[in-house]
Design an enzyme around this catalytic site. Structure first.
Site, PDB file in Angstrom:
ATOM      1  N   GLY A  31       0.803  -1.218   0.000  1.00  0.00           N
ATOM      2  CA  GLY A  31       0.000   0.000   0.000  1.00  0.00           C
ATOM      3  C   GLY A  31       0.832   1.262   0.000  1.00  0.00           C
ATOM      4  CE1 TYR A  32       1.174   7.431   2.627  1.00  0.00           C
ATOM      5  CE2 TYR A  32       3.295   7.497   1.508  1.00  0.00           C
ATOM      6  CZ  TYR A  32       2.293   8.127   2.225  1.00  0.00           C
ATOM      7  OH  TYR A  32       2.410   9.466   2.525  1.00  0.00           O
ATOM      8  CG  LEU A  33      -1.258   1.851  -4.015  1.00  0.00           C
ATOM      9  CD1 LEU A  33      -2.322   1.536  -5.074  1.00  0.00           C
ATOM     10  CD2 LEU A  33      -0.321   0.671  -3.854  1.00  0.00           C
ATOM     11  CG  HIS A  34       5.159   4.684  -4.954  1.00  0.00           C
ATOM     12  ND1 HIS A  34       5.634   3.900  -5.974  1.00  0.00           N
ATOM     13  CD2 HIS A  34       5.609   4.098  -3.803  1.00  0.00           C
ATOM     14  CE1 HIS A  34       6.368   2.921  -5.500  1.00  0.00           C
ATOM     15  NE2 HIS A  34       6.364   2.999  -4.165  1.00  0.00           N
ATOM     16  N   GLY A  36       5.436   3.832  -8.937  1.00  0.00           N
ATOM     17  CA  GLY A  36       6.038   2.509  -9.128  1.00  0.00           C
ATOM     18  C   GLY A  36       4.955   1.439  -9.130  1.00  0.00           C
ATOM     19  CG  HIS A  37       2.930   0.607  -5.483  1.00  0.00           C
ATOM     20  ND1 HIS A  37       3.108   1.640  -4.588  1.00  0.00           N
ATOM     21  CD2 HIS A  37       3.578  -0.458  -4.945  1.00  0.00           C
ATOM     22  CE1 HIS A  37       3.815   1.218  -3.553  1.00  0.00           C
ATOM     23  NE2 HIS A  37       4.118  -0.044  -3.740  1.00  0.00           N
ATOM     24  N   GLY A 147       8.501  -5.220  -8.998  1.00  0.00           N
ATOM     25  CA  GLY A 147       9.378  -4.136  -9.446  1.00  0.00           C
ATOM     26  C   GLY A 147      10.842  -4.513  -9.285  1.00  0.00           C
ATOM     27  CD  GLN A 148      15.912  -5.047 -11.754  1.00  0.00           C
ATOM     28  OE1 GLN A 148      15.291  -6.056 -12.063  1.00  0.00           O
ATOM     29  NE2 GLN A 148      17.206  -5.039 -11.524  1.00  0.00           N
ATOM     30  NE  ARG A 187      10.609   0.847   4.972  1.00  0.00           N
ATOM     31  CZ  ARG A 187      10.398  -0.417   4.568  1.00  0.00           C
ATOM     32  NH1 ARG A 187      10.655  -0.752   3.322  1.00  0.00           N
ATOM     33  NH2 ARG A 187       9.937  -1.327   5.408  1.00  0.00           N
TER      34      ARG A 187
HETATM   35  P1  AMP Z   1       5.914  -2.476  -1.750  1.00  0.00           P
HETATM   36  O1  AMP Z   1       4.553  -1.897  -1.586  1.00  0.00           O
HETATM   37  O2  AMP Z   1       7.021  -1.531  -1.421  1.00  0.00           O
HETATM   38  O3  AMP Z   1       6.049  -3.837  -1.110  1.00  0.00           O
HETATM   39  O4  AMP Z   1       6.080  -2.732  -3.317  1.00  0.00           O
HETATM   40  C1  AMP Z   1       5.147  -3.491  -4.040  1.00  0.00           C
HETATM   41  C2  AMP Z   1       5.708  -3.768  -5.423  1.00  0.00           C
HETATM   42  O5  AMP Z   1       5.971  -2.527  -6.073  1.00  0.00           O
HETATM   43  C3  AMP Z   1       7.032  -4.542  -5.376  1.00  0.00           C
HETATM   44  O6  AMP Z   1       7.056  -5.489  -6.432  1.00  0.00           O
HETATM   45  C4  AMP Z   1       8.048  -3.454  -5.600  1.00  0.00           C
HETATM   46  O7  AMP Z   1       9.250  -3.904  -6.175  1.00  0.00           O
HETATM   47  C5  AMP Z   1       7.297  -2.534  -6.551  1.00  0.00           C
HETATM   48  N1  AMP Z   1       7.888  -1.188  -6.510  1.00  0.00           N
HETATM   49  C6  AMP Z   1       8.151  -0.439  -5.409  1.00  0.00           C
HETATM   50  N2  AMP Z   1       8.756   0.730  -5.752  1.00  0.00           N
HETATM   51  C7  AMP Z   1       8.895   0.686  -7.096  1.00  0.00           C
HETATM   52  C8  AMP Z   1       9.457   1.579  -8.063  1.00  0.00           C
HETATM   53  N3  AMP Z   1      10.014   2.739  -7.706  1.00  0.00           N
HETATM   54  N4  AMP Z   1       9.415   1.227  -9.363  1.00  0.00           N
HETATM   55  C9  AMP Z   1       8.876   0.045  -9.745  1.00  0.00           C
HETATM   56  N5  AMP Z   1       8.325  -0.849  -8.892  1.00  0.00           N
HETATM   57  C10 AMP Z   1       8.328  -0.532  -7.589  1.00  0.00           C
END
Ligand code: AMP
Length: 280
Positions: A31-34, A36-37, A147-148, A187
């Site tokens: 969550g706390y989507l951006h 990247g998500h 995400g990479q 974060r």
């Molecule tokens: P998280 O919510 O941080 O657990 O991330 C969820 C998914 O989003 C994971 O597969 C991450 O690798 C991906 N993700 C997080 N930040 C980015 C980013 N800046 N660009 C691409 N994918 C991302």
């Protein structure tokens, strides 16, 4: 867009989609989507009949001294971004449903977790592998998107899926960055204005590494030494690790070759940031 909380209900819905021959694209998040998500959701939308997003801050992947309690949450904004990305269902399970009293089953994928974040965050990948296994069992996706940015997590998931005979395709999408290069992360909100400025040094160090490989440098030690020096030029920075590893095994490599990736984890003040770049 539907919100589902019960794992059993979520599974029932997914089974009925599958029975009708519909493909399910799945994006697991905390969550706390951006953006990247959003990039993962948009790709899932293009490639599947149904898009499912999960939002779950998984307690088993946080160490006792980590930021589980203060991990940022904004479910209202998450719903807005999910809707805009044409997500069909958001799955938001509870701790009680995911880890009921007496819970005891964990997944350990072995050596790929022995380096990098696996050293600094003991137990982290056991938590990740466990929650992803559980989510895959519930959602039974055709394709799952990662995400990479979390390069070691991707290696862990690929190994998990292959070794546990899970018939889900894993797609890894590129890192989304802010305009100044900082990898977008939930974060980043912890950073003060000055720390935010200093945090640019992470991608500068990675870009330097990429450039020096382009100019013929192959020695991991030399590239790492210069990158560390650059990072430590910021007073707020404390290095957790700066390493060059094989993208598949996550083992250190001395000479940059195909599949080499430079992975870094740096505390900027109290905030631990990770980033990486493919060098090979
Ligand atoms: P998280 O919510 O941080 O657990 O991330 C969820 C998914 O989003 C994971 O597969 C991450 O690798 C991906 N993700 C997080 N930040 C980015 C980013 N800046 N660009 C691409 N994918 C991302």
């Amino acid at each position: 867009m539907r919100i589902i909380k019960s794992p059993a209900k979520m599974h029932e819905i997914c089974r009925s989609f599958s029975a009708k021959g519909k493909t399910i694209g799945f994006v697991p998040t905390m969550g706390y989507l951006h953006q990247g998500h959003v990039s993962l959701l948009e790709k899932a939308r293009k490639e599947n009949d149904i898009v499912i997003l999960s939002i779950y801050v998984n307690p088993t992947q946080f160490g006792p001294k980590e930021d589980l309690k203060k991990y940022p949450r904004d479910i209202g904004n998450d719903k807005k971004l999910a809707k805009r990305s044409k997500t069909d269902i958001i799955f938001i399970p509870s701790d009680k449903d995911m880890y009921p009293q007496g819970y005891g089953t964990f997944v350990d994928v072995g050596s790929v977790t022995n380096n990098l974040c696996g050293i600094s965050r003991p137990g982290h990948f056991k938590g990740v592998a466990t929650i992803v296994t559980k989510l895959f069992n519930i959602v039974i996706p055709n394709i799952a998107y990662f995400g990479q940015k979390d390069v070691q997590q991707c290696a862990v998931i690929k190994k998990l899926v292959s070794e546990l005979n899970m018939f889900v395709k894993i797609k890894v999408l590129p890192i989304k960055r802010e305009n100044d290069g900082l990898a977008i992360s939930s974060r980043n909100v912890y950073l003060s204005e000055k720390e935010r400025e200093d945090s640019r040094i992470l991608c500068s160090a990675l870009y330097y590494a990429k450039k020096s490989v382009k100019h013929g440098q192959r020695s991991s030690d030399k590239i790492i030494a210069k990158a560390k020096k650059m990072i430590l030029s910021k007073r707020s920075a404390k290095i957790d690790y700066v390493k060059i590893v094989s993208q598949d095994t996550m083992k250190d490599i001395d000479k940059v070759e195909k599949k080499a990736v430079m992975a870094i984890a740096v505390f900027i003040g109290k905030t631990r940031l990770i980033d990486n770049i493919v060098l090979g």
